[in-house]
Design a protein around this motif. Structure first.
Motif, PDB file in Angstrom:
ATOM      1  N   ASP A 152       0.142  20.232   4.298  1.00 30.87           N
ATOM      2  CA  ASP A 152      -1.123  19.476   4.518  1.00 30.87           C
ATOM      3  C   ASP A 152      -1.873  19.434   3.105  1.00 30.87           C
ATOM      4  OD1 ASP A 152      -0.548  18.463   7.194  1.00 30.87           O
ATOM      5  OD2 ASP A 152      -1.777  19.938   7.997  1.00 30.87           O
TER       6      ASP A 152
ATOM      7  N   SER B 203      -2.793  16.237   0.751  1.00 28.15           N
ATOM      8  CA  SER B 203      -4.247  16.023   0.163  1.00 28.15           C
ATOM      9  C   SER B 203      -4.433  16.147  -1.195  1.00 28.15           C
ATOM     10  CB  SER B 203      -5.278  17.027   0.674  1.00 28.15           C
ATOM     11  OG  SER B 203      -6.318  16.941   0.602  1.00 28.15           O
TER      12      SER B 203
ATOM     13  N   TRP C 213      -2.989  12.641  -2.554  1.00 26.54           N
ATOM     14  CA  TRP C 213      -4.181  11.662  -2.192  1.00 26.54           C
ATOM     15  C   TRP C 213      -5.093  11.664  -3.369  1.00 26.54           C
ATOM     16  CZ3 TRP C 213      -3.554   7.190   0.278  1.00 26.54           C
ATOM     17  CH2 TRP C 213      -2.526   6.981   1.352  1.00 26.54           C
TER      18      TRP C 213
ATOM     19  N   GLU D 183      -6.161   8.994  -6.185  1.00 26.43           N
ATOM     20  CA  GLU D 183      -7.331   8.239  -6.049  1.00 26.43           C
ATOM     21  C   GLU D 183      -8.295   8.645  -7.451  1.00 26.43           C
ATOM     22  OE1 GLU D 183      -9.377   9.858  -2.537  1.00 26.43           O
ATOM     23  OE2 GLU D 183      -8.200   8.283  -1.425  1.00 26.43           O
TER      24      GLU D 183
ATOM     25  N   MET E 189      -6.518   2.046  -1.498  1.00 25.86           N
ATOM     26  CA  MET E 189      -6.048   3.380  -0.459  1.00 25.86           C
ATOM     27  C   MET E 189      -6.515   3.032   0.905  1.00 25.86           C
ATOM     28  SD  MET E 189      -4.715   5.138  -2.796  1.00 25.86           S
ATOM     29  CE  MET E 189      -4.587   6.847  -1.924  1.00 25.86           C
ATOM     30  N   TYR E 190      -7.805   2.678   1.181  1.00 25.40           N
ATOM     31  CA  TYR E 190      -8.113   2.629   2.587  1.00 25.40           C
ATOM     32  C   TYR E 190      -7.427   1.480   3.229  1.00 25.40           C
ATOM     33  CZ  TYR E 190     -11.494   2.510   6.143  1.00 25.40           C
ATOM     34  OH  TYR E 190     -12.328   2.884   7.433  1.00 25.40           O
TER      35      TYR E 190
ATOM     36  N   THR F 145      -4.256   0.791   2.588  1.00 26.70           N
ATOM     37  CA  THR F 145      -2.722   1.723   2.877  1.00 26.70           C
ATOM     38  C   THR F 145      -2.965   2.717   4.055  1.00 26.70           C
ATOM     39  OG1 THR F 145      -2.268   1.505   0.620  1.00 26.70           O
ATOM     40  CG2 THR F 145      -1.112   3.124   1.790  1.00 26.70           C
ATOM     41  N   LYS F 146      -4.087   3.342   3.994  1.00 20.36           N
ATOM     42  CA  LYS F 146      -4.192   4.229   5.421  1.00 20.36           C
ATOM     43  C   LYS F 146      -4.357   3.338   6.742  1.00 20.36           C
ATOM     44  CE  LYS F 146      -6.557   7.756   2.434  1.00 20.36           C
ATOM     45  NZ  LYS F 146      -7.846   8.530   2.139  1.00 20.36           N
ATOM     46  N   LEU F 147      -4.940   2.287   6.543  1.00 24.52           N
ATOM     47  CA  LEU F 147      -5.012   1.217   7.949  1.00 24.52           C
ATOM     48  C   LEU F 147      -3.771   1.058   8.294  1.00 24.52           C
ATOM     49  CD1 LEU F 147      -8.020  -0.859   7.392  1.00 24.52           C
ATOM     50  CD2 LEU F 147      -7.912   0.813   8.891  1.00 24.52           C
TER      51      LEU F 147
ATOM     52  N   ILE G 284      -0.694   2.497   7.445  1.00 22.41           N
ATOM     53  CA  ILE G 284      -0.038   3.785   7.895  1.00 22.41           C
ATOM     54  C   ILE G 284      -0.434   3.877   9.311  1.00 22.41           C
ATOM     55  CG2 ILE G 284       0.319   6.072   7.782  1.00 22.41           C
ATOM     56  CD1 ILE G 284       0.140   5.736   4.460  1.00 22.41           C
ATOM     57  N   ALA G 285      -1.876   3.817   9.714  1.00 27.78           N
ATOM     58  CA  ALA G 285      -2.311   4.362  11.048  1.00 27.78           C
ATOM     59  C   ALA G 285      -1.476   2.990  12.165  1.00 27.78           C
ATOM     60  CB  ALA G 285      -3.746   4.023  11.327  1.00 27.78           C
TER      61      ALA G 285
END
Length: 167
Positions: free
Chosen positions: A3, A7, A10, A14, A107-108, A110-112, A114-115
């Motif tokens: 993890d 982190s 990321w 960023e 980035m945001y 991309t996270k959406l 992935i979710a």
């Protein structure tokens, strides 16, 4: 990958300041990927929308009703999350004057995505279990579900995160 390493990766990503053209390219690539994923989610969601309207749907067991609703809810959530980045583009610049794309926005988004992909995996797994348990035994249904979920997790997450990390 631990993890902490994820982190750090990321945070490092960023901290880099790509050019506006690179940000556009990254967002465009994300949108292209979503254009191929969203139809799959929509087909599954459509199947789940009509399933309760079938005469025999009332005959399924209570546990299978829960599995159905898990699939239905996950497909709906996946749809919302995967469509969100494209909606961002429609509401940002024209309405608010906020710059259409930024590193943070990519980035945001991309996270959406992935979710949304994870929610899609849950929906696929639940549908595989539901259909398999109606056609075969619960043991076969569990086996088929684990197999499909494992292959999807390997192809969607392991390959890009582990296999290509070695490059």
């Amino acid at each position: 990958m631990a993890d902490r390493e994820v982190s750090e990766a990321w945070n490092h990503a960023e901290s880099l300041e790509p050019s506006a053209e690179e940000i556009d390219d990254q967002f465009r690539a994300l949108m292209e990927g979503l254009r191929t994923t969203i139809p799959g989610v929509m087909v599954l969601f459509s199947f789940l929308l009509v399933l309760p309207l079938q005469a025999t749907f009332g005959d399924i067991s209570d546990p299978n009703t829960i599995v159905f609703y898990t699939a239905f809810g996950s497909a709906a959530l996946s749809s919302v999350l995967l469509i969100a980045p494209s909606v961002h583009q429609r509401v940002r610049a024209p309405i608010t004057g906020i710059k259409r794309r930024s590193r943070r926005h990519v980035m945001y988004a991309t996270k959406l995505a992935i979710a949304g992909t994870i929610a899609f995996l849950v929906a696929i797994g639940a549908v595989v279990f539901l259909v398999s348990s109606l056609v075969f035994t619960d043991v076969f249904a569990v086996t088929a579900t684990v197999f499909v979920a494992t292959v999807a997790a390997w192809a969607w997450f392991y390959v890009p995160l582990v296999t290509f990390n070695r490059d």
